[in-house]
Design a protein around this motif. Structure first.
Motif, PDB file in Angstrom:
ATOM      1  N   ILE A   4       0.849  -1.187   0.000  1.00 57.12           N
ATOM      2  CA  ILE A   4       0.000   0.000   0.000  1.00 57.12           C
ATOM      3  C   ILE A   4       0.885   1.237   0.000  1.00 57.12           C
ATOM      4  O   ILE A   4       1.819   1.328   0.799  1.00 57.12           O
ATOM      5  CB  ILE A   4      -0.900   0.024   1.251  1.00 57.12           C
ATOM      6  N   MET A  31     -12.435  -3.926   0.401  1.00 58.73           N
ATOM      7  CA  MET A  31     -12.643  -2.928   1.443  1.00 58.73           C
ATOM      8  C   MET A  31     -11.436  -1.988   1.555  1.00 58.73           C
ATOM      9  O   MET A  31     -10.298  -2.441   1.688  1.00 58.73           O
ATOM     10  CB  MET A  31     -12.873  -3.603   2.803  1.00 58.73           C
ATOM     11  N   PHE A  33     -10.436   1.753   3.692  1.00 54.01           N
ATOM     12  CA  PHE A  33     -10.879   2.620   4.770  1.00 54.01           C
ATOM     13  C   PHE A  33      -9.927   3.808   4.907  1.00 54.01           C
ATOM     14  O   PHE A  33      -8.755   3.708   4.556  1.00 54.01           O
ATOM     15  CB  PHE A  33     -10.885   1.855   6.109  1.00 54.01           C
ATOM     16  N   TYR A  35      -8.568   6.497   7.917  1.00 53.00           N
ATOM     17  CA  TYR A  35      -8.487   6.770   9.334  1.00 53.00           C
ATOM     18  C   TYR A  35      -7.763   8.087   9.567  1.00 53.00           C
ATOM     19  O   TYR A  35      -6.935   8.521   8.770  1.00 53.00           O
ATOM     20  CB  TYR A  35      -7.706   5.663  10.065  1.00 53.00           C
ATOM     21  N   LEU A  45     -11.768   5.936  12.691  1.00 53.65           N
ATOM     22  CA  LEU A  45     -12.247   5.678  11.341  1.00 53.65           C
ATOM     23  C   LEU A  45     -13.028   6.881  10.825  1.00 53.65           C
ATOM     24  O   LEU A  45     -13.958   7.353  11.490  1.00 53.65           O
ATOM     25  CB  LEU A  45     -13.125   4.427  11.335  1.00 53.65           C
ATOM     26  N   LEU A  92      -4.442   7.927   7.382  1.00 51.42           N
ATOM     27  CA  LEU A  92      -4.000   6.606   6.925  1.00 51.42           C
ATOM     28  C   LEU A  92      -5.108   5.905   6.170  1.00 51.42           C
ATOM     29  O   LEU A  92      -6.274   5.944   6.597  1.00 51.42           O
ATOM     30  CB  LEU A  92      -3.620   5.718   8.117  1.00 51.42           C
ATOM     31  N   ALA A  96      -8.591  -4.236   3.486  1.00 52.34           N
ATOM     32  CA  ALA A  96      -8.838  -5.600   3.920  1.00 52.34           C
ATOM     33  C   ALA A  96      -8.871  -6.466   2.672  1.00 52.34           C
ATOM     34  O   ALA A  96      -9.734  -6.249   1.808  1.00 52.34           O
ATOM     35  CB  ALA A  96     -10.160  -5.699   4.678  1.00 52.34           C
ATOM     36  N   ARG A 100     -11.114 -11.428   3.591  1.00 45.78           N
ATOM     37  CA  ARG A 100     -10.349 -11.521   4.835  1.00 45.78           C
ATOM     38  C   ARG A 100     -10.770 -10.414   5.799  1.00 45.78           C
ATOM     39  O   ARG A 100     -11.267  -9.358   5.386  1.00 45.78           O
ATOM     40  CB  ARG A 100      -8.854 -11.389   4.526  1.00 45.78           C
ATOM     41  N   GLU A 101     -10.533 -10.654   7.077  1.00 45.93           N
ATOM     42  CA  GLU A 101     -10.870  -9.657   8.088  1.00 45.93           C
ATOM     43  C   GLU A 101      -9.697  -8.741   8.413  1.00 45.93           C
ATOM     44  O   GLU A 101      -9.900  -7.621   8.891  1.00 45.93           O
ATOM     45  CB  GLU A 101     -11.317 -10.360   9.374  1.00 45.93           C
ATOM     46  N   GLU A 102      -8.471  -9.192   8.176  1.00 42.71           N
ATOM     47  CA  GLU A 102      -7.305  -8.396   8.550  1.00 42.71           C
ATOM     48  C   GLU A 102      -7.270  -7.086   7.772  1.00 42.71           C
ATOM     49  O   GLU A 102      -7.597  -7.058   6.584  1.00 42.71           O
ATOM     50  CB  GLU A 102      -6.001  -9.159   8.269  1.00 42.71           C
ATOM     51  N   GLN A 103      -6.838  -6.029   8.448  1.00 44.75           N
ATOM     52  CA  GLN A 103      -6.631  -4.755   7.785  1.00 44.75           C
ATOM     53  C   GLN A 103      -5.156  -4.398   7.837  1.00 44.75           C
ATOM     54  O   GLN A 103      -4.501  -4.584   8.866  1.00 44.75           O
ATOM     55  CB  GLN A 103      -7.438  -3.636   8.464  1.00 44.75           C
ATOM     56  N   TYR A 104      -4.681  -3.873   6.712  1.00 40.85           N
ATOM     57  CA  TYR A 104      -3.293  -3.453   6.601  1.00 40.85           C
ATOM     58  C   TYR A 104      -3.273  -1.978   6.245  1.00 40.85           C
ATOM     59  O   TYR A 104      -4.060  -1.517   5.403  1.00 40.85           O
ATOM     60  CB  TYR A 104      -2.566  -4.282   5.537  1.00 40.85           C
ATOM     61  N   PHE A 105      -2.339  -1.270   6.876  1.00 42.79           N
ATOM     62  CA  PHE A 105      -2.316   0.176   6.740  1.00 42.79           C
ATOM     63  C   PHE A 105      -1.270   0.656   5.750  1.00 42.79           C
ATOM     64  O   PHE A 105      -0.194   0.057   5.612  1.00 42.79           O
ATOM     65  CB  PHE A 105      -2.034   0.821   8.108  1.00 42.79           C
ATOM     66  N   GLY A 106      -1.610   1.759   5.083  1.00 45.38           N
ATOM     67  CA  GLY A 106      -0.632   2.471   4.295  1.00 45.38           C
ATOM     68  C   GLY A 106       0.310   3.230   5.212  1.00 45.38           C
ATOM     69  O   GLY A 106       0.110   3.283   6.431  1.00 45.38           O
TER      70      GLY A 106
ATOM     71  N   TYR B  32     -13.765 -10.702  16.007  1.00 45.93           N
ATOM     72  CA  TYR B  32     -12.403 -10.659  15.475  1.00 45.93           C
ATOM     73  C   TYR B  32     -11.656  -9.574  16.229  1.00 45.93           C
ATOM     74  O   TYR B  32     -12.157  -8.445  16.358  1.00 45.93           O
ATOM     75  CB  TYR B  32     -12.440 -10.359  13.967  1.00 45.93           C
ATOM     76  N   TYR B  36      -2.261  -4.257  16.958  1.00 41.62           N
ATOM     77  CA  TYR B  36      -1.322  -3.560  16.094  1.00 41.62           C
ATOM     78  C   TYR B  36      -0.185  -2.981  16.924  1.00 41.62           C
ATOM     79  O   TYR B  36      -0.379  -2.547  18.062  1.00 41.62           O
ATOM     80  CB  TYR B  36      -2.019  -2.421  15.342  1.00 41.62           C
ATOM     81  N   ARG B  43       3.746   3.228  10.293  1.00 39.97           N
ATOM     82  CA  ARG B  43       2.351   2.807  10.198  1.00 39.97           C
ATOM     83  C   ARG B  43       2.029   1.748  11.249  1.00 39.97           C
ATOM     84  O   ARG B  43       2.928   1.003  11.659  1.00 39.97           O
ATOM     85  CB  ARG B  43       2.061   2.253   8.802  1.00 39.97           C
ATOM     86  N   LEU B  46      -0.027  -4.971  11.880  1.00 38.05           N
ATOM     87  CA  LEU B  46      -0.761  -6.083  12.480  1.00 38.05           C
ATOM     88  C   LEU B  46       0.224  -7.130  12.983  1.00 38.05           C
ATOM     89  O   LEU B  46       1.047  -7.636  12.211  1.00 38.05           O
ATOM     90  CB  LEU B  46      -1.708  -6.696  11.449  1.00 38.05           C
ATOM     91  N   ARG B  51      -9.746 -14.879  16.653  1.00 36.48           N
ATOM     92  CA  ARG B  51     -11.165 -14.936  16.323  1.00 36.48           C
ATOM     93  C   ARG B  51     -11.926 -15.571  17.467  1.00 36.48           C
ATOM     94  O   ARG B  51     -11.357 -16.278  18.292  1.00 36.48           O
ATOM     95  CB  ARG B  51     -11.367 -15.680  15.008  1.00 36.48           C
ATOM     96  N   ASN B  98     -16.193  -5.266   9.236  1.00 35.75           N
ATOM     97  CA  ASN B  98     -14.830  -4.823   8.998  1.00 35.75           C
ATOM     98  C   ASN B  98     -14.456  -3.505   9.656  1.00 35.75           C
ATOM     99  O   ASN B  98     -13.294  -3.171   9.729  1.00 35.75           O
ATOM    100  CB  ASN B  98     -14.580  -4.674   7.497  1.00 35.75           C
TER     101      ASN B  98
END
Lengths: 114, 112
Positions: A4, A31, A33, A35, A45, A92, A96, A100-106, B32, B36, B43, B46, B51, B98
């Motif tokens: 990202i 997805m 987002f 922030y 958010l 930021l 996702a 998947r549920e995990e979120q990764y940030f820029g 979930y 972080y 940044r 994770l 879960r 999410n």
């Protein structure tokens, strides 16, 4: 995880102006987002960027102040409009991966408004 | 919506000791729970997640436990090292799926 990128990485802007922040992902994601992280604070958010439709804003954030675009599954922009010093924050994007549920940030955009 | 509270806000430990950070959440629909790590000027990254169908998860020196009945979850770091110094955030999605609500963060300082 996805790669990202965000542009710009930082900017100093004058009050009353607007800044558009770009978020680019190297793979298609459902997805995305946006922030805000005010100095020394947690992450809040702003909105969910929906592809092909208007963004979904959280309480306290409005489209006129933070217009968002999501033209495709790899790109989004956030505009901070009519800026004031209170808008000085790190902005930021996160993604996702599809399904998947995990979120990764820029890496974030550090905005200073003078 | 979801409300996430995180304690303590700061934590200072001696290198080699353990660190524990606790979070409580309000929405029983949350299923979930990510953690972080954010180093200064970087940044949020994770580091581990859990879960609702499991009570504990480990990854080398870090582990997360979940108590759904009490609506709280914790991060455990064992044998802390100076590179563990950072701000740690917990989060939960609530019924929205999410959309993550973050705790206030814990600043961890590992003293050599």
């Amino acid at each position: 995880s996805a790669v990202i990128s965000q542009k710009p990485s930082r900017d100093i802007c004058q009050r009353g102006t607007s800044l558009t922040i770009q978020c680019q992902v190297d793979s298609q994601v459902t997805m995305m987002f946006w922030y805000r992280q005010q100095p020394g604070q947690s992450l809040t958010l702003i909105a969910t960027a929906n592809q092909g439709s208007e963004a979904t804003y959280e309480s306290g954030f409005v489209i006129d102040k933070f217009p968002i675009s999501r033209p495709n599954l790899t790109f989004s922009t956030l505009t901070v409009s009519n800026m004031s010093p209170e808008d000085s924050s790190i902005y930021l994007c996160s993604v996702a991966p599809t399904g998947r549920e995990e979120q990764y940030f820029g890496p974030g955009t550090r905005l200073t408004v003078t | 919506g979801e409300n996430v509270e995180q304690h303590p806000s700061t934590l200072s430990v001696q290198e080699g000791d353990s660190a524990v950070i606790k979070c409580t959440y309000s929405d029983s629909a949350s299923n979930y729970f990510p953690w972080y790590k954010q180093e200064l000027g970087k940044r949020p990254q994770l580091i581990i997640d859990i879960r609702s169908n499991v009570g504990e998860k480990k990854d080398q020196r870090i582990a997360v436990t979940l108590n759904k009945t009490a609506k709280h979850f914790s991060l455990h770091i064992t044998e802390t090292q100076p590179e563990d110094s950072a701000v740690y955030f917990c989060a939960a999605p609530g019924a929205a799926g999410n959309k993550l609500t973050f705790g206030g963060g814990t600043r961890v300082l590992v003293k050599p």
